[in-house]
Write a protein that holds these residues in place. Structure first.
Motif, PDB file in Angstrom:
ATOM      1  N   ASN A 109       0.857  -1.176   0.000  1.00 11.86           N
ATOM      2  CA  ASN A 109       0.000   0.000   0.000  1.00 11.86           C
ATOM      3  C   ASN A 109       0.897   1.230   0.000  1.00 11.86           C
ATOM      4  O   ASN A 109       1.514   1.516   1.029  1.00 11.86           O
ATOM      5  CB  ASN A 109      -0.903  -0.011   1.238  1.00 11.86           C
ATOM      6  CG  ASN A 109      -2.064   0.948   1.137  1.00 11.86           C
ATOM      7  OD1 ASN A 109      -2.241   1.610   0.130  1.00 11.86           O
ATOM      8  ND2 ASN A 109      -2.837   1.027   2.200  1.00 11.86           N
ATOM      9  N   VAL A 157     -13.456   7.288  -2.898  1.00  2.43           N
ATOM     10  CA  VAL A 157     -13.507   8.328  -1.866  1.00  2.43           C
ATOM     11  C   VAL A 157     -14.852   9.045  -1.856  1.00  2.43           C
ATOM     12  O   VAL A 157     -15.207   9.692  -0.878  1.00  2.43           O
ATOM     13  CB  VAL A 157     -12.360   9.345  -2.022  1.00  2.43           C
ATOM     14  CG1 VAL A 157     -11.035   8.727  -1.656  1.00  2.43           C
ATOM     15  CG2 VAL A 157     -12.321   9.938  -3.406  1.00  2.43           C
ATOM     16  N   ILE A 165      -7.323   6.989  -4.475  1.00  2.00           N
ATOM     17  CA  ILE A 165      -7.479   6.598  -3.077  1.00  2.00           C
ATOM     18  C   ILE A 165      -8.818   5.912  -2.903  1.00  2.00           C
ATOM     19  O   ILE A 165      -9.849   6.397  -3.393  1.00  2.00           O
ATOM     20  CB  ILE A 165      -7.371   7.828  -2.149  1.00  2.00           C
ATOM     21  CG1 ILE A 165      -5.994   8.485  -2.304  1.00  2.00           C
ATOM     22  CG2 ILE A 165      -7.619   7.437  -0.697  1.00  2.00           C
ATOM     23  CD1 ILE A 165      -5.851   9.794  -1.564  1.00  2.00           C
ATOM     24  N   TYR A 166      -8.812   4.787  -2.190  1.00  2.00           N
ATOM     25  CA  TYR A 166     -10.018   4.007  -1.928  1.00  2.00           C
ATOM     26  C   TYR A 166     -10.116   3.748  -0.431  1.00  2.00           C
ATOM     27  O   TYR A 166      -9.122   3.801   0.297  1.00  2.00           O
ATOM     28  CB  TYR A 166      -9.979   2.668  -2.678  1.00  2.00           C
ATOM     29  CG  TYR A 166      -9.988   2.826  -4.171  1.00  2.00           C
ATOM     30  CD1 TYR A 166     -11.174   2.740  -4.898  1.00  2.00           C
ATOM     31  CD2 TYR A 166      -8.807   3.067  -4.876  1.00  2.00           C
ATOM     32  CE1 TYR A 166     -11.190   2.882  -6.278  1.00  2.00           C
ATOM     33  CE2 TYR A 166      -8.817   3.220  -6.249  1.00  2.00           C
ATOM     34  CZ  TYR A 166     -10.007   3.130  -6.940  1.00  2.00           C
ATOM     35  OH  TYR A 166     -10.020   3.281  -8.304  1.00  2.00           O
ATOM     36  N   MET A 167     -11.313   3.454   0.000  1.00  2.00           N
ATOM     37  CA  MET A 167     -11.539   3.046   1.382  1.00  2.00           C
ATOM     38  C   MET A 167     -11.935   1.565   1.385  1.00  2.00           C
ATOM     39  O   MET A 167     -12.810   1.160   0.627  1.00  2.00           O
ATOM     40  CB  MET A 167     -12.644   3.872   2.035  1.00  2.00           C
ATOM     41  CG  MET A 167     -12.264   5.334   2.244  1.00  2.00           C
ATOM     42  SD  MET A 167     -10.744   5.588   3.173  1.00  2.00           S
ATOM     43  CE  MET A 167     -11.139   4.827   4.727  1.00  2.00           C
ATOM     44  N   ASN A 201     -11.944  -0.041   9.018  1.00  2.00           N
ATOM     45  CA  ASN A 201     -11.791   0.745   7.790  1.00  2.00           C
ATOM     46  C   ASN A 201     -10.314   1.022   7.565  1.00  2.00           C
ATOM     47  O   ASN A 201      -9.599   1.400   8.501  1.00  2.00           O
ATOM     48  CB  ASN A 201     -12.566   2.061   7.894  1.00  2.00           C
ATOM     49  CG  ASN A 201     -14.054   1.839   7.975  1.00  2.00           C
ATOM     50  OD1 ASN A 201     -14.642   1.243   7.105  1.00  2.00           O
ATOM     51  ND2 ASN A 201     -14.672   2.312   9.051  1.00  2.00           N
ATOM     52  N   LYS A 202      -9.869   0.831   6.331  1.00  2.00           N
ATOM     53  CA  LYS A 202      -8.475   1.082   5.975  1.00  2.00           C
ATOM     54  C   LYS A 202      -8.446   1.888   4.677  1.00  2.00           C
ATOM     55  O   LYS A 202      -9.322   1.753   3.820  1.00  2.00           O
ATOM     56  CB  LYS A 202      -7.723  -0.232   5.741  1.00  2.00           C
ATOM     57  CG  LYS A 202      -7.666  -1.150   6.939  1.00  2.00           C
ATOM     58  CD  LYS A 202      -6.450  -0.879   7.753  1.00  2.00           C
ATOM     59  CE  LYS A 202      -6.285  -1.908   8.858  1.00  2.00           C
ATOM     60  NZ  LYS A 202      -5.089  -1.688   9.643  1.00  2.00           N
ATOM     61  N   LYS A 203      -7.422   2.698   4.529  1.00  2.00           N
ATOM     62  CA  LYS A 203      -7.231   3.451   3.292  1.00  2.00           C
ATOM     63  C   LYS A 203      -6.325   2.653   2.361  1.00  2.00           C
ATOM     64  O   LYS A 203      -5.341   2.071   2.794  1.00  2.00           O
ATOM     65  CB  LYS A 203      -6.612   4.811   3.594  1.00  2.00           C
ATOM     66  CG  LYS A 203      -6.420   5.674   2.358  1.00  2.00           C
ATOM     67  CD  LYS A 203      -6.075   7.102   2.721  1.00  2.00           C
ATOM     68  CE  LYS A 203      -4.648   7.215   3.139  1.00  2.00           C
ATOM     69  NZ  LYS A 203      -4.193   8.613   3.295  1.00  2.00           N
ATOM     70  N   ILE A 206      -4.309   2.937  -1.460  1.00  2.00           N
ATOM     71  CA  ILE A 206      -3.878   3.782  -2.568  1.00  2.00           C
ATOM     72  C   ILE A 206      -3.488   2.882  -3.733  1.00  2.00           C
ATOM     73  O   ILE A 206      -2.681   1.961  -3.579  1.00  2.00           O
ATOM     74  CB  ILE A 206      -2.683   4.670  -2.185  1.00  2.00           C
ATOM     75  CG1 ILE A 206      -3.079   5.595  -1.022  1.00  2.00           C
ATOM     76  CG2 ILE A 206      -2.189   5.481  -3.377  1.00  2.00           C
ATOM     77  CD1 ILE A 206      -1.926   6.383  -0.431  1.00  2.00           C
TER      78      ILE A 206
END
Length: 195
Positions: free
Chosen positions: A124, A149, A175-177, A188-190, A192
């Motif tokens: 990531n 996002v 960017i995604y969640m 929840n994680k971010k 890329i």
């Protein structure tokens, strides 16, 4: 006057936990089953420690409920743990390799246990795939959701293994969640995506 110390020999394996009740003038060996790297008591009876087996290759979180007289395995994380902390008597955290964070809840009773699962996502930023490490000790169904996002759902799938590779080659840069959800847990994680 009461204190505890633990340790071990990283080259030969093994270790012990000792207790003093007279300010360190004498020490009693409580256990020679676990080597320990960190130890913390939340009450005079309840304590936690990062422990290992004799070969120092299996990390464990161990717990005592009788002032250190006996220790039992509370959790066996799949990564090496390095520290443990309790901001309050009922909530604690253990941290380890690969960004692992375990949450420990309990009170002055035997009911405390590890309630959060280890969840790590790498690489990531990612390009073609991601690997999810999920320590699903309760063997619950776990669902993965990936959102943009702006909140648009672009992927959902069931996760069943401790480690799973997910193809993200179809996702555009950005960017995604990621939401990982089970019966008792939502994380929840971010993420890329970058190529």
């Amino acid at each position: 006057d009461t204190g505890f110390v633990g340790g071990g020999d990283y080259t030969l394996g093994g270790g012990s936990i000792f207790k003093t009740t007279n300010g360190g003038n004498s020490w009693q060996c409580l256990s020679d089953e676990y080597g320990t790297s960190k130890m913390l008591f939340t009450t005079s009876e309840i304590g936690y420690a990062i422990g290992t087996n004799l070969n120092w290759n299996v990390k464990r979180i161990i717990k005592t409920t009788d002032s250190g007289a006996s220790w039992s395995i509370e959790n066996t994380p799949y990564v090496s743990m390095s520290d443990i902390s309790f901001p309050s008597a009922n909530i604690g955290y253990a941290v380890g390799d690969s960004g692992t964070i375990l949450k420990i809840t309990g009170s002055a009773s035997v009911s405390g246990n590890i309630v959060e699962e280890c969840i790590n996502i790498y690489p990531n930023p990612a390009s073609g795939f991601i690997i999810l490490n999920i320590n699903n000790t309760k063997n619950e169904d776990i669902k993965l959701y990936i959102y943009t996002v702006t909140g648009i759902l672009v992927r959902s799938e069931m996760l069943i293994q401790y480690q799973q590779q997910i193809n993200v080659d179809d996702l555009s840069n950005g960017i995604y969640m990621i939401k990982i959800k089970s019966k008792d847990l939502t994380v929840n994680k971010k993420l890329i995506i970058q190529r």
